[in-house]
Design a protein around this motif. Structure first.
Motif, PDB file in Angstrom:
ATOM      1  N   ILE A 241       0.777  -1.072  -0.173  1.00  0.00           N
ATOM      2  CA  ILE A 241      -0.074   0.061   0.027  1.00  0.00           C
ATOM      3  C   ILE A 241       1.000   1.320   0.126  1.00  0.00           C
ATOM      4  O   ILE A 241       0.551   2.079  -0.711  1.00  0.00           O
ATOM      5  CB  ILE A 241      -0.872   0.242   1.262  1.00  0.00           C
ATOM      6  N   TYR A 242       1.930   1.286   0.917  1.00  0.00           N
ATOM      7  CA  TYR A 242       2.680   2.582   1.018  1.00  0.00           C
ATOM      8  C   TYR A 242       4.295   2.328   1.169  1.00  0.00           C
ATOM      9  O   TYR A 242       4.792   3.242   0.418  1.00  0.00           O
ATOM     10  CB  TYR A 242       2.293   3.286   2.218  1.00  0.00           C
ATOM     11  N   PHE A 243       4.628   1.250   1.618  1.00  0.00           N
ATOM     12  CA  PHE A 243       6.147   1.240   2.067  1.00  0.00           C
ATOM     13  C   PHE A 243       6.996   1.140   0.960  1.00  0.00           C
ATOM     14  O   PHE A 243       7.929   1.876   0.713  1.00  0.00           O
ATOM     15  CB  PHE A 243       6.321   0.454   3.209  1.00  0.00           C
ATOM     16  N   ASP A 282       4.035  11.743  -3.512  1.00  0.00           N
ATOM     17  CA  ASP A 282       4.222  10.744  -4.354  1.00  0.00           C
ATOM     18  C   ASP A 282       3.484   9.535  -4.211  1.00  0.00           C
ATOM     19  O   ASP A 282       3.128   8.946  -4.921  1.00  0.00           O
ATOM     20  CB  ASP A 282       5.710  10.291  -4.629  1.00  0.00           C
ATOM     21  N   SER A 283       3.187   9.121  -2.957  1.00  0.00           N
ATOM     22  CA  SER A 283       2.644   7.845  -2.428  1.00  0.00           C
ATOM     23  C   SER A 283       1.368   7.662  -3.029  1.00  0.00           C
ATOM     24  O   SER A 283       0.862   6.340  -3.417  1.00  0.00           O
ATOM     25  CB  SER A 283       2.605   7.488  -1.156  1.00  0.00           C
ATOM     26  N   GLY A 284       0.458   8.670  -3.304  1.00  0.00           N
ATOM     27  CA  GLY A 284      -0.702   8.389  -3.811  1.00  0.00           C
ATOM     28  C   GLY A 284      -1.105   8.266  -5.283  1.00  0.00           C
ATOM     29  O   GLY A 284      -2.298   7.916  -5.989  1.00  0.00           O
ATOM     30  N   ILE A 344      -6.797  11.474  -4.369  1.00  0.00           N
ATOM     31  CA  ILE A 344      -6.488  10.066  -3.793  1.00  0.00           C
ATOM     32  C   ILE A 344      -5.062  10.026  -2.884  1.00  0.00           C
ATOM     33  O   ILE A 344      -4.096  10.639  -3.312  1.00  0.00           O
ATOM     34  CB  ILE A 344      -6.024   9.247  -5.039  1.00  0.00           C
ATOM     35  N   GLU A 345      -5.466   9.291  -1.884  1.00  0.00           N
ATOM     36  CA  GLU A 345      -4.228   9.408  -0.761  1.00  0.00           C
ATOM     37  C   GLU A 345      -4.397   7.726  -0.632  1.00  0.00           C
ATOM     38  O   GLU A 345      -5.001   7.014  -0.669  1.00  0.00           O
ATOM     39  CB  GLU A 345      -4.816  10.150   0.443  1.00  0.00           C
ATOM     40  N   ASP A 346      -2.877   7.364  -0.468  1.00  0.00           N
ATOM     41  CA  ASP A 346      -2.625   6.004  -0.187  1.00  0.00           C
ATOM     42  C   ASP A 346      -2.922   5.535   1.067  1.00  0.00           C
ATOM     43  O   ASP A 346      -3.634   4.477   1.272  1.00  0.00           O
ATOM     44  CB  ASP A 346      -1.261   5.633  -0.544  1.00  0.00           C
ATOM     45  N   SER A 347      -3.059   6.316   2.045  1.00  0.00           N
ATOM     46  CA  SER A 347      -3.262   5.993   3.447  1.00  0.00           C
ATOM     47  C   SER A 347      -3.452   7.154   4.446  1.00  0.00           C
ATOM     48  O   SER A 347      -2.904   8.299   4.091  1.00  0.00           O
ATOM     49  CB  SER A 347      -2.427   4.851   4.014  1.00  0.00           C
TER      50      SER A 347
HETATM   51 MG    MG Z   1       1.537   9.917   1.196  1.00  0.00          MG
END
Ligand code: MG
Ligand code: 5GP
Length: 457
Positions: A241-243, A282-284, A344-347
């Motif tokens: 999801i994120y890492f 960047d994560s989303g 949109i957000e990843d978390s």
């Molecule tokens: Mg983020």
């Protein structure tokens, strides 16, 4: 979280470890270190800071030898002082031991207390140090049995790169919480948290180290032993999801593709009418791409990331109140004015950065902000190495959807469902640890850790 790397035998071991860590920087920005072995000599350099700040050409040149392990640290256990940087090195009864560890041991405190009572003196507060003490105390007759014995005492999450005299060792806990892969470069074997490190150094991906497996890498061969029977895998779903980096393959599958699928599923669960879909970079970004493609709404980069921020020394004053937020991400003026946006957000972890982002976004004159999050609400602490250790800190553990929506300041808020997340994964759902979402811990945490879980009123 942390990133680990190892290589043996290679004449440029330190240089390659440096590059490997460079690729793994996203797994920990707090401290970096490399240890090498040259004959019987050990060379070690570690310090707080990014890989590019901690090392320079002279330092790398001084790290001689054909075996190296390296570490980038994101502190989850042990306070963040220099002593707690890795690789951890010590001389023991069975020889020189160096350790680079990713993950959290859940029985480290208990093991430590036991060993201290029997006279062991610890140098740091890191859980990783217990591994060295276990090796030193092992009743086993030879190094291999000592390693296997030590690894079988550990409970919790560990992906490890170890140096034991002239052997490089890679190991992964029986659940496989954290990733670890094996690569080949010339005649050398390489261990790395993620495949993006292999790509950068031009190494070939061989395979993942399996849950419950330890590999012994000698000068001219490699040997694999199962030290634990793996009853089930519990890959950390939050890596997808994120890492992890999107260009990596972990647990056998590409991270970018998984994130895009999460976004596509999110679009099915939340059909939207809007002028544009944009990520919180960047994560989303990857989930936003999936969302835009599946919903046929144009994808735009509504906020631009400054890639050069590092740590800034200017303390925000009243006048620079939003400085910390704006220096990293700035909305594109003109693009967003009067637009209906899906963000949109990843978390969402604590909710504080999301709130700040939405505030700056509003200043650009958007018509509305509807936020979709590409994972379910994070409600339970992680005891296996992700940095949300107590329920108190998790906004979704304490508050309703409506409350969070108000707090973040969006017009609408939707989280991906648990089924939606699991069905977007490239592996069967029982292969994952999803404890942070549903509280189902693959290994029962000791009472001491459960105090981090809120008492239900
Ligand atoms: Mg983020
Ligand atoms: P929040 O709004 O909860 O303060 O922050 C959410 C943001 O933090 C998301 O953009 C997400 O990508 C990022 N994030 C999620 N997990 C972690 C983590 O373990 N460490 C850090 N530094 N950021 C995280």
């Amino acid at each position: 979280m942390c990133g680990i790397f190892g290589i043996y035998p290679h004449k440029d071991a330190a240089k390659i470890a440096y590059l490997g860590l460079y690729a793994l920087q996203h797994r920990g920005e707090e401290a970096s270190g490399i240890i090498t072995r040259q004959g019987k000599k050990i060379h070690l350099h570690k310090a707080p800071g990014l890989v590019s700040d901690v090392f320079d050409e002279d330092i790398i040149a001084g790290l001689r030898g054909d075996m190296a392990i390296g570490h980038v640290r994101y502190s989850t256990t042990g306070s963040s002082n220099v002593k707690n940087t890795q690789p951890f090195y010590t001389k023991t009864r069975i020889g020189d031991v160096a350790i680079a560890h990713n993950g959290n041991l859940i029985n480290a405190k208990e093991l430590r207390r036991e060993m201290e009572e029997r006279g062991s003196l610890f140098q740091t507060t890191m859980d990783s140090e217990v591994i060295a003490h276990l090796l030193a105390r092992s009743p086993a007759g030879n190094y291999k049995e000592a390693i296997i014995w030590a690894l079988s005492q550990l409970k919790g999450a560990f992906s490890l790169a170890l140096m034991l005299n002239d052997i490089l060792i890679g190991a992964r806990d029986e659940f496989g919480f954290r990733p670890l892969c094996l690569g080949k470069l010339d005649n050398a074997y390489v261990l790395a948290s993620e495949t993006c490190a292999l790509d950068l150094i031009g190494a070939q991906y061989v395979r993942d180290i399996e849950p419950g497996e330890v590999v012994f890498i000698f000068r001219d061969n490699i040997e694999s032993v199962k030290f634990a029977k793996s009853s089930r895998c519990a890959f950390c779903i939050f890596e997808y999801i994120y890492f992890a980096r999107p260009d990596s393959c972990i647990f056998g599958h590409n991270v970018y593709a998984v994130r895009k699928k999460l976004g596509q599923r999110l679009a099915v669960e939340y059909p939207k009418k809007a002028d544009l879909v944009m990520p919180i970079p960047d994560s989303g970004t990857y989930a936003a791409l999936g969302f835009a493609q599946a919903s046929n709404i144009p994808f735009e980069m509504g906020m631009i990331r400054n890639h050069y921020i590092g740590r800034t020394f200017i303390q925000p004053t009243q006048f620079l109140r939003d400085f910390r937020v704006k220096v990293k991400l700035n909305p594109v003026q003109g693009l967003l004015k009067d637009k209906r946006t899906v963000v949109i957000e990843d978390s969402i972890v604590r909710g504080t950065t999301s709130r700040a982002r939405v505030k700056t976004l509003r200043q650009s004159g958007v018509k509305n902000v509807e936020m979709c999050v590409s994972c379910p609400p994070l409600k339970h602490p992680c005891f296996y190495g992700i940095d949300f250790p107590t329920e108190k800190e998790l906004i979704a553990a304490r508050h309703s959807l409506e409350w969070i929506k108000e707090f973040i300041g969006v017009d609408d808020l939707g989280y991906l469902s648990l089924e939606g997340m699991l069905e977007s994964m490239p592996l069967e759902k029982d292969k994952f640890c999803t404890a942070c979402f549903n509280g189902e811990y693959p290994i029962k945490p000791p009472k001491r850790l459960l105090k981090n879980v809120l008492e239900k009123e």
